[in-house]
Design an enzyme around this catalytic site. Structure first.
Site, PDB file in Angstrom:
ATOM      1  N   CYS A 267      -4.237  -0.337   0.603  1.00 45.68           N
ATOM      2  CA  CYS A 267      -5.495  -1.112   1.118  1.00 45.68           C
ATOM      3  C   CYS A 267      -5.966  -0.570   2.589  1.00 45.68           C
ATOM      4  CB  CYS A 267      -4.665  -2.573   1.636  1.00 45.68           C
ATOM      5  SG  CYS A 267      -4.584  -3.491   0.280  1.00 45.68           S
TER       6      CYS A 267
HETATM    7  N1  LIG Z   1      -2.121  -4.667  -2.864  1.00 44.82           N
HETATM    8  C1  LIG Z   1      -2.272  -5.287  -1.892  1.00 44.82           C
HETATM    9  O1  LIG Z   1      -1.358  -5.259  -0.867  1.00 44.82           O
HETATM   10  C2  LIG Z   1      -3.607  -6.403  -1.481  1.00 44.82           C
HETATM   11  C3  LIG Z   1      -3.481  -7.443  -0.280  1.00 44.82           C
HETATM   12  C4  LIG Z   1      -4.524  -7.964  -0.182  1.00 44.82           C
HETATM   13  C5  LIG Z   1      -5.519  -7.619  -1.042  1.00 44.82           C
HETATM   14  N2  LIG Z   1      -5.800  -6.806  -1.858  1.00 44.82           N
HETATM   15  C6  LIG Z   1      -6.805  -6.689  -2.696  1.00 44.82           C
HETATM   16  O2  LIG Z   1      -6.695  -7.350  -3.671  1.00 44.82           O
HETATM   17  C7  LIG Z   1      -7.488  -6.755  -4.699  1.00 44.82           C
HETATM   18  C8  LIG Z   1      -6.366  -6.544  -6.094  1.00 44.82           C
HETATM   19  O3  LIG Z   1      -5.489  -5.685  -5.463  1.00 44.82           O
HETATM   20  P1  LIG Z   1      -4.045  -5.176  -6.224  1.00 44.82           P
HETATM   21  O4  LIG Z   1      -3.264  -4.409  -5.265  1.00 44.82           O
HETATM   22  O5  LIG Z   1      -3.426  -6.686  -6.736  1.00 44.82           O
HETATM   23  O6  LIG Z   1      -4.772  -4.523  -7.531  1.00 44.82           O
HETATM   24  P2  LIG Z   1      -3.992  -3.820  -8.864  1.00 44.82           P
HETATM   25  O7  LIG Z   1      -4.733  -2.657  -9.093  1.00 44.82           O
HETATM   26  O8  LIG Z   1      -2.549  -3.835  -8.482  1.00 44.82           O
HETATM   27  O9  LIG Z   1      -4.156  -5.001 -10.064  1.00 44.82           O
HETATM   28  C9  LIG Z   1      -5.374  -5.203 -10.509  1.00 44.82           C
HETATM   29  C10 LIG Z   1      -5.098  -5.795 -11.936  1.00 44.82           C
HETATM   30  O10 LIG Z   1      -6.357  -6.225 -12.469  1.00 44.82           O
HETATM   31  C11 LIG Z   1      -6.457  -5.797 -13.871  1.00 44.82           C
HETATM   32  N3  LIG Z   1      -7.940  -5.710 -14.460  1.00 44.82           N
HETATM   33  C12 LIG Z   1      -8.941  -4.724 -14.146  1.00 44.82           C
HETATM   34  N4  LIG Z   1      -9.824  -4.949 -14.734  1.00 44.82           N
HETATM   35  C13 LIG Z   1      -9.593  -6.456 -15.390  1.00 44.82           C
HETATM   36  C14 LIG Z   1     -10.706  -7.411 -16.182  1.00 44.82           C
HETATM   37  N5  LIG Z   1     -12.035  -7.042 -16.316  1.00 44.82           N
HETATM   38  N6  LIG Z   1     -10.039  -8.404 -16.329  1.00 44.82           N
HETATM   39  C15 LIG Z   1      -8.786  -8.890 -16.103  1.00 44.82           C
HETATM   40  N7  LIG Z   1      -7.991  -7.866 -15.430  1.00 44.82           N
HETATM   41  C16 LIG Z   1      -8.396  -6.844 -14.969  1.00 44.82           C
HETATM   42  C17 LIG Z   1      -5.704  -4.393 -13.824  1.00 44.82           C
HETATM   43  O11 LIG Z   1      -5.319  -4.004 -15.016  1.00 44.82           O
HETATM   44  C18 LIG Z   1      -4.414  -4.854 -12.832  1.00 44.82           C
HETATM   45  O12 LIG Z   1      -3.612  -5.080 -13.531  1.00 44.82           O
HETATM   46  C19 LIG Z   1      -7.992  -5.367  -4.413  1.00 44.82           C
HETATM   47  O13 LIG Z   1      -9.509  -5.953  -4.146  1.00 44.82           O
HETATM   48  C20 LIG Z   1      -7.209  -5.327  -3.216  1.00 44.82           C
HETATM   49  O14 LIG Z   1      -7.998  -4.568  -2.276  1.00 44.82           O
HETATM   50  C21 LIG Z   1      -4.664  -6.124  -2.227  1.00 44.82           C
END
Ligand SMILES: NC(=O)c1ccc[n+]([C@@H]2O[C@H](COP(=O)([O-])OP(=O)(O)OC[C@H]3O[C@@H](n4cnc5c(N)ncnc54)[C@H](O)[C@@H]3O)[C@@H](O)[C@H]2O)c1
Length: 436
Positions: A267
């Site tokens: 992030c």
């Molecule tokens: N990881 C963190 O600590 C955190 C904290 C706060 C906010 N965020 C934000 O939240 C969002 C998600 O982060 P994350 O770390 O969970 O991401 P991630 O990459 O771990 O997970 C994203 C998931 O979405 C799936 N995906 C992709 N395209 C898709 C589609 N068309 N339909 C359905 N599923 C689909 C992927 O296969 C994956 O499993 C980002 O914008 C990130 O910046 C993350």
């Protein structure tokens, strides 16, 4: 009430685990079939404390996991939690979320309910109104605010405490107009998180709150890291005592003042870059944010320079890296400083052996057989000429002379000051510690 979660990564699967274990009727959707197969059996595709427990509980109740989007047709609430990575130039890459939103838009056509779509993914200000809303209206042939609700709902969880943070967030931010959908959303969150402040604002402000949050945290880290560099030049100075003391001032606060190798993870680095890119395009000179990034980049150079100071030319030198996960209690190595460090050391032809309690498999995906992997810390230290402690895994705190005696040269570079209080028979250097 039926809830859909689209994207089962750290954010989406944590939310799915928490809501379904509480008994909500949840359907979790991901395009990754293999991931879905694993989750259906109650196994998380990544390590996150407490996540699997909730997931297994949810699966015994009403939770469904699928790659089939038609399942969201009957949902009242749809949470979008797909990734929003960065482009090569640092700008936000919205291609994944655009695709997911497009599919949700098509499914909206068939949804007889008037669902609310909550976007939890981090998106740059203006994305909801200028990109997500038009795609949804075009694909569904329906009107936002009338036929469906669209609410910005940024997420603040931290990996390694994602379940606790999802259950007990410090705030709930809801960005949209004051519509009937907002009323419904507010009631849902008041019930889910009693006594947690709910901030209702517009889309752009909600989007910007998330960037304000992360850029402030990055600033705190770079601030303390810069001070730690100064401390290293003051014999006897200790950055931890300084951080602890200033942290007692309520105007400063104690968190995110741990000096170390710099901020990494999925992030802070990408959100900083996206914000800087967005601000620059808007004509704003981001002097402070640029400096925060510069300090972060230089912190890695600091570690290399300490290593060279002790080993001279690094070619063929055997160096142990303890910890490749970007923080303890996760197996996530995305934008981990340890990974960047290994890349740089390899360029200098050093021989690398690593240990990490959870992140070995992910690290193998990056380096394959270019480096060595140890199952135990003792194996990792055996015949090594220098060890660099990168991640604050609890078990590294237990290291003592018994383990270090297997090293060829007993040089310890402790980026987290984990061993500062030990009487060690080693050449000990630590970030933020002025050598006496
Ligand atoms: N990881 C963190 O600590 C955190 C904290 C706060 C906010 N965020 C934000 O939240 C969002 C998600 O982060 P994350 O770390 O969970 O991401 P991630 O990459 O771990 O997970 C994203 C998931 O979405 C799936 N995906 C992709 N395209 C898709 C589609 N068309 N339909 C359905 N599923 C689909 C992927 O296969 C994956 O499993 C980002 O914008 C990130 O910046 C993350």
């Amino acid at each position: 009430m039926k809830i859909g979660v689209v994207g089962l990564g750290f954010v989406g699967l944590s939310l799915t685990s928490v809501l379904s274990s509480k008994g909500y009727d949840v359907v979790g959707i991901d395009i990754d079939k293999e991931k879905c197969k694993k989750i259906i059996t109650g196994i998380s595709p990544f390590f996150e404390p407490e996540l699997e427990k909730g997931l297994k509980k949810g699966l015994k109740k009403k939770l469904k996991i699928s790659d089939n989007f038609s399942l969201i047709n009957s949902c009242d609430f749809i949470f979008v939690t797909v990734g929003t990575p960065q482009n090569m130039n640092g700008s936000i890459d919205l291609s994944i979320i655009k695709k997911a939103i497009s599919t949700i838009g098509q499914s909206l056509k068939k949804n007889k309910k008037k669902p609310i779509i909550f976007v939890k993914s981090t998106v740059i200000p203006g994305t909801m109104k200028k990109i997500i809303l038009p795609i949804l209206e075009k694909k569904s042939n329906k009107k936002a605010g009338k036929d469906f609700g669209l609410i910005s709902n940024p997420e603040f969880l931290q990996e390694s405490s994602a379940i606790r943070d999802t259950k007990f967030p410090h705030v709930v931010v809801l960005g949209d107009y004051q519509t009937k959908f907002m009323k419904k959303a507010k009631i849902f969150f008041m019930k889910l998180h009693p006594n947690v402040p709910i901030i209702i604002t517009n889309h752009e402000t909600a989007e910007m709150i998330k960037y304000a949050n992360n850029s402030f945290l990055a600033t705190k880290i770079s601030f303390i890291n810069q001070l730690s560099n100064i401390c290293q030049k003051i014999p006897g100075a200790n950055i931890d005592d300084i951080a602890k003391t200033i942290g007692l001032d309520p105007r400063i606060g104690k968190l995110f003042l741990d000096a170390g190798p710099g901020y990494g993870g999925s992030c802070l680095p990408k959100d900083m870059k996206a914000l800087i890119n967005f601000a620059n395009i808007s004509g704003i000179n981001t002097t402070l944010l640029n400096a925060v990034e510069e300090v972060n980049t230089k912190q890695l150079e600091q570690i290399i320079s300490l290593t060279k100071q002790k080993l001279g030319n690094l070619a063929s030198k055997k160096i142990t890296i303890l910890g490749t996960a970007f923080k303890p209690d996760t197996d996530d190595i995305r934008d981990s400083i340890a990974i960047e460090l290994i890349k740089k050391l390899l360029k200098m032809k050093a021989k690398i052996i690593i240990h990490d309690p959870k992140a070995i498999e992910n690290t193998k995906k990056v380096f394959g057989d270019k480096i060595n992997y140890a199952k135990t810390v003792r194996d990792a230290l055996s015949k090594s000429q220098c060890v660099i402690i990168m991640t604050q895994w609890k078990q590294y705190k237990k290291l003592n002379n018994n383990e270090f005696k297997y090293m060829e040269k007993k040089i310890v570079i402790d980026c987290r000051r984990m061993l500062i209080e030990k009487q060690l028979d080693v050449d000990y250097l630590a970030i933020g510690l002025g050598k006496e």
